[in-house]
Motif scaffolding. Structure first.
Motif, short mmCIF file in Angstrom:
data_model
loop_
_atom_site.label_atom_id
_atom_site.label_comp_id
_atom_site.label_asym_id
_atom_site.label_seq_id
_atom_site.Cartn_x
_atom_site.Cartn_y
_atom_site.Cartn_z
N VAL A 644 10.10 -0.83 -3.38
CA VAL A 644 9.65 -2.08 -3.98
C VAL A 644 9.15 -3.00 -2.88
CG1 VAL A 644 10.37 -4.13 -5.27
CG2 VAL A 644 11.20 -1.87 -5.95
N VAL A 645 7.91 -3.45 -3.01
CA VAL A 645 7.29 -4.38 -2.05
C VAL A 645 7.20 -5.74 -2.75
CG1 VAL A 645 5.37 -4.77 -0.49
CG2 VAL A 645 5.93 -2.42 -1.21
N PRO A 646 8.12 -6.65 -2.49
CA PRO A 646 8.10 -7.94 -3.19
C PRO A 646 6.96 -8.83 -2.71
CG PRO A 646 10.26 -7.47 -2.20
CD PRO A 646 9.28 -6.53 -1.60
N PRO A 647 6.67 -9.90 -3.41
CA PRO A 647 5.70 -10.88 -2.91
C PRO A 647 6.14 -11.39 -1.54
CG PRO A 647 6.24 -11.32 -5.20
CD PRO A 647 7.19 -10.26 -4.75
N GLY A 648 5.18 -11.59 -0.64
CA GLY A 648 5.50 -12.04 0.70
C GLY A 648 5.69 -10.91 1.69
N TRP A 649 5.59 -9.68 1.23
CA TRP A 649 5.73 -8.51 2.10
C TRP A 649 4.45 -7.67 2.05
CZ3 TRP A 649 10.19 -7.03 4.93
CH2 TRP A 649 11.31 -7.85 4.75
N THR A 650 4.18 -6.93 3.12
CA THR A 650 3.10 -5.95 3.13
C THR A 650 3.68 -4.59 3.46
OG1 THR A 650 2.61 -6.33 5.48
CG2 THR A 650 1.39 -7.65 3.86
N ALA A 651 3.01 -3.54 3.00
CA ALA A 651 3.45 -2.16 3.26
C ALA A 651 2.30 -1.39 3.88
CB ALA A 651 3.90 -1.49 1.97
N ALA A 652 2.63 -0.53 4.85
CA ALA A 652 1.62 0.30 5.50
C ALA A 652 2.24 1.63 5.87
CB ALA A 652 1.06 -0.39 6.74
N LEU A 653 1.43 2.68 5.85
CA LEU A 653 1.89 4.02 6.21
C LEU A 653 1.63 4.25 7.69
CD1 LEU A 653 3.03 6.61 4.76
CD2 LEU A 653 0.69 7.49 4.86
N THR A 654 2.62 4.79 8.40
CA THR A 654 2.49 5.05 9.83
C THR A 654 2.10 6.50 10.07
OG1 THR A 654 4.78 5.76 10.21
CG2 THR A 654 4.34 3.38 10.19
N GLY A 655 1.88 6.82 11.33
CA GLY A 655 1.50 8.18 11.68
C GLY A 655 2.59 9.20 11.45
N THR A 656 3.83 8.77 11.30
CA THR A 656 4.93 9.69 11.02
C THR A 656 5.24 9.77 9.53
OG1 THR A 656 6.55 7.93 11.34
CG2 THR A 656 5.97 9.25 13.27
N ARG A 657 4.37 9.18 8.71
CA ARG A 657 4.51 9.15 7.26
C ARG A 657 5.67 8.26 6.81
NH1 ARG A 657 1.57 12.15 4.16
NH2 ARG A 657 3.11 12.32 2.49
N ALA A 658 6.15 7.40 7.69
CA ALA A 658 7.10 6.38 7.28
C ALA A 658 6.33 5.20 6.70
CB ALA A 658 7.95 5.94 8.46
N VAL A 659 6.97 4.49 5.79
CA VAL A 659 6.39 3.27 5.25
C VAL A 659 7.07 2.08 5.92
CG1 VAL A 659 6.06 1.84 3.19
CG2 VAL A 659 5.80 4.33 3.04
N HIS A 660 6.26 1.22 6.54
CA HIS A 660 6.78 0.02 7.17
C HIS A 660 6.48 -1.18 6.28
CE1 HIS A 660 7.17 1.43 11.63
NE2 HIS A 660 7.74 2.25 10.78
N LEU A 661 7.52 -1.91 5.91
CA LEU A 661 7.37 -3.15 5.19
C LEU A 661 7.52 -4.30 6.18
CD1 LEU A 661 7.96 -1.13 2.87
CD2 LEU A 661 9.25 -2.94 1.74
N THR A 662 6.56 -5.23 6.16
CA THR A 662 6.57 -6.36 7.08
C THR A 662 6.54 -7.65 6.28
OG1 THR A 662 5.37 -5.04 8.71
CG2 THR A 662 5.45 -7.43 9.07
#
Length: 667
Positions: A644-662
């Motif tokens: 779940v990516v709430p409002p105020g957060w961004t999600a991106a896929l990394t080279g290791t296929r992990a999802v980083h939420l910032t």
């Protein structure tokens, strides 16, 4: 190289991860079978192998809660306790602190001791704290005790003599006599020869209590795996994050008490952040651990059961265990946690869980109580794409809360979601703020079937700006097992030993014998327990023969733990080694890192920042790879979980296929 398998049996799901000879990963997630855990394992392994030749399996690594459950549910074998004359009452008297609601209970009754008073025996012997024989062992007194134990039909004995860590000769002689009459004899000088008689005794008792169960369980597991063509060695995750052979796990079962949670922490430690907080939320519990410098925090004493606040266990409650374990806080908060109204009409969540049978209402297996999983389904965070779920049954269960609370179904569901997130945040508080650690500079590594749905909300409570969701997050603990390496720990108390090198050498040789490998083929890690002279408790620090450096390390560790800097004369109390074999070589699978294949979907999900339900994008890792930074609100679905990516957060896929939420500075 062959196929390797990781198996993690949880309270709700059994997770299986299979790494093929090419390095590719296949997974299976099935409901745990509490009547026979091995049935669920065989089902999951068969499904995850998916037609691969089982004869090519070369290693099976297993995380199990068998030892923990046996202690908590008191289902171990009957144990007799044998100790030095005059100390028979040590275990019946016990040690119990009145904490939480107990302190106000005028009719407080302490829990029963791990061994009943009638099964505690004394023999004539006495050794000093320096190892000097004060009273020789009387063999006839041991034979009388052995006859009494055998006459009662007791088949497991724990032997713990006073100061046997300093001189184990009497324990060994007594064990030899007892084994003539009793099948299973466990002695403290072999399990954990360390000071503090009560903790050493309870550790030995627990090993005797669950050892026969562990041996029988692992024997059945090997037989059932052989029935589907797998004849590979079975290894068991131990509490400190290493791996034991099945034979050693049966002999030293106490080392597997925290077997299951340790595997997940290993997965979090491999997420690429030196400082991280492991956040594992499954179907029954949520567990947190601090990772600093790429290594999880280790404790050398913990408590099984007992009471505490928000995932912490208070000293003096439960059964103390002296063995290395990853330092965790655990709360009864998972996807299966039941939401309920207390007599005052307040909404509560957990700690009772619907488990795998009947499970949450949305499983359609007969459960009708509202759970966290039902709430997340009603909120639109989950779909029934990978696991059949019934939104209608989930909604009907939440209506049972919404009516008395006077709110809508969605508001009741979000209240459940918020309360369970707060409960899990309290566990993060225990391992960080409560220990003087500022969590804001850490990344929160979230996994487990329910963890990624709550991670961002938990992170918000602490000002944590980065959440990491590793690949295969729903089965991350099982995946972490594949990284476990065979290891063995040894400890010995010797107050300021005149020749530490000889102590370390002997301990390392014993540990290598445990692993049945030459010492030259292993890595040896040395540490010592030190304290300021005159103090009663120690801190563990890495060993160095240079006294000035050792004192500097101890002072730095004191400041980390207690928040004050002080200097003074120190003394060394116990010496520790961990012997570890190199990890097996593994091929890395060539998986696509980012792809634009497929089209993201959408569905309505509940976010209070949006005024209620809103149409939000729904991605998979594949579609996320071609989308760049995805702004919340949004959902990223995995086969075994959802992010779940709430409002105020961004999600991106990394080279290791992990999802980083910032977390963005502004929503």
């Amino acid at each position: 190289m062959g196929i390797t398998i990781g198996v993690d049996v949880g309270g709700t799901f059994t997770d299986v991860v299979v790494r093929s000879t090419s390095g590719s990963i296949s997974v299976a997630k099935c409901l745990s079978t509490h009547y026979d855990p091995i049935a669920g394992i065989v089902t999951g392994v068969t499904r995850a192998l998916a037609g691969s030749d089982p004869a090519q399996v070369t290693r099976v690594v297993h995380a199990t809660t068998l030892a923990t459950n046996a202690v908590l549910e008191r289902t171990g074998v009957r144990v007799a306790f044998v100790t030095t004359c005059g100390f028979r009452a040590t275990i019946p008297l016990g040690r119990y602190a009145r904490v939480e609601e107990d302190r106000y209970d005028l009719r407080f009754t302490p829990p029963p001791p791990p061994v009943s008073p009638g099964d505690c025996f004394e023999v004539t012997e006495r050794v000093s704290a320096r190892g000097e024989v004060l009273t020789p062992l009387d063999p006839d007194s041991v034979r009388r005790v052995a006859a009494e134990i055998a006459g009662r039909g007791i088949e497991s004995v724990a032997v713990c003599f006073l100061h046997s860590y300093a001189n184990p000769a009497h324990e060994r002689q007594a064990a030899a006599i007892l084994r003539e009459s009793v099948k299973n004899v466990v002695v403290s000088s072999e399990v954990w020869p360390e000071i503090r008689e009560y903790e050493r005794a309870t550790t030995t008792i627990v090993s005797a209590y669950v050892g026969p169960l562990m041996a029988a369980y692992l024997s059945r597991l090997r037989e059932r795996l052989a029935g589907i063509g797998i004849h590979a060695p079975v290894h068991v995750m131990e509490s400190g994050g290493g791996v034991l052979s099945a034979e050693l796990a049966a002999r030293r079962a106490v080392a597997t008490i925290e077997s299951g949670p340790a595997a997940g922490v290993l997965a979090a430690a491999g997420a690429g952040f030196a400082d991280a907080i492991s956040f594992d939320m499954g179907g029954t519990t949520a567990k947190t651990c601090v990772i600093r410098g790429g290594r999880p925090e280790i404790t050398h004493e913990f408590h099984v059961g007992g009471k505490g606040s928000f995932g912490g266990r208070r000293a003096g409650t439960g059964v103390p265990i002296k063995t290395p374990a990853i330092d965790l806080a655990e709360v009864g908060a998972g996807g299966g946690s039941v939401a309920w109204l207390d007599p005052a009409g307040a909404l509560r969540v957990g700690p009772r869980s619907a488990g795998s049978s009947p499970g949450p209402a949305c499983y359609g297996l007969g459960g009708d109580e509202p759970t966290v999983t039902d709430a997340n389904l009603v909120l639109g965070y989950l779909s029934s794409a990978s696991i059949p779920l019934s939104p209608g049954l989930a909604g009907a269960a939440l209506d049972r809360l919404a009516g008395p609370l006077g709110v809508s179904r969605e508001e009741a569901a979000y209240a459940v979601h918020t309360i369970v997130s707060a409960s899990m945040a309290s566990a993060v508080h225990v391992v960080t703020v409560q220990r003087g650690i500022d969590p804001r500079g850490f990344a929160l590594v979230a996994f487990g079937g329910a963890g990624p749905m709550h991670a961002a909300r938990v992170a918000e409570r602490f000002g944590i700006a980065t959440v990491v969701v590793p690949p295969y997050c729903g089965v991350a603990s099982a995946a972490g097992l594949l990284a476990g390496t065979l290891s063995a720990d040894r400890v010995l108390t010797r107050l300021d030993a005149p020749d530490p090198e000889s102590v370390f050498t002997a301990l390392a040789a014993d540990a290598a014998d445990d692993l049945d490998v030459p010492l030259a083929a292993a890595t040896v890690t040395r540490s010592v327990d030190a304290r300021f002279r005159g103090q009663a408790h120690e801190l563990t620090i890495p060993w160095t023969p240079d006294r000035a450096t050792l004192e500097s390390r101890f002072a730095r560790r004191c400041e980390e733990v207690y928040g004050i800097a002080q200097r003074g004369e120190i003394e060394l109390v116990s010496y520790r080694v961990r012997v570890t074999l190199p990890p097996p070589p593994m091929e890395s699978a060539e998986e696509p890192v980012a792809t634009t294949g497929g089209t993201p979907g959408s569905r309505r999900a509940y976010f209070p920042e949006c005024g209620g339900r809103a149409e939000v994008p729904v991605h998979t890792r594949e579609t996320l790879g071609g989308a760049g930074a995805l702004c919340g609100p949004a959902i990223v679905e995995d086969p075994e979980s959802a992010i779940v990516v709430p409002p105020g957060w961004t999600a991106a896929l990394t080279g290791t296929r992990a999802v980083h939420l910032t977390r963005r500075s502004e929503p």
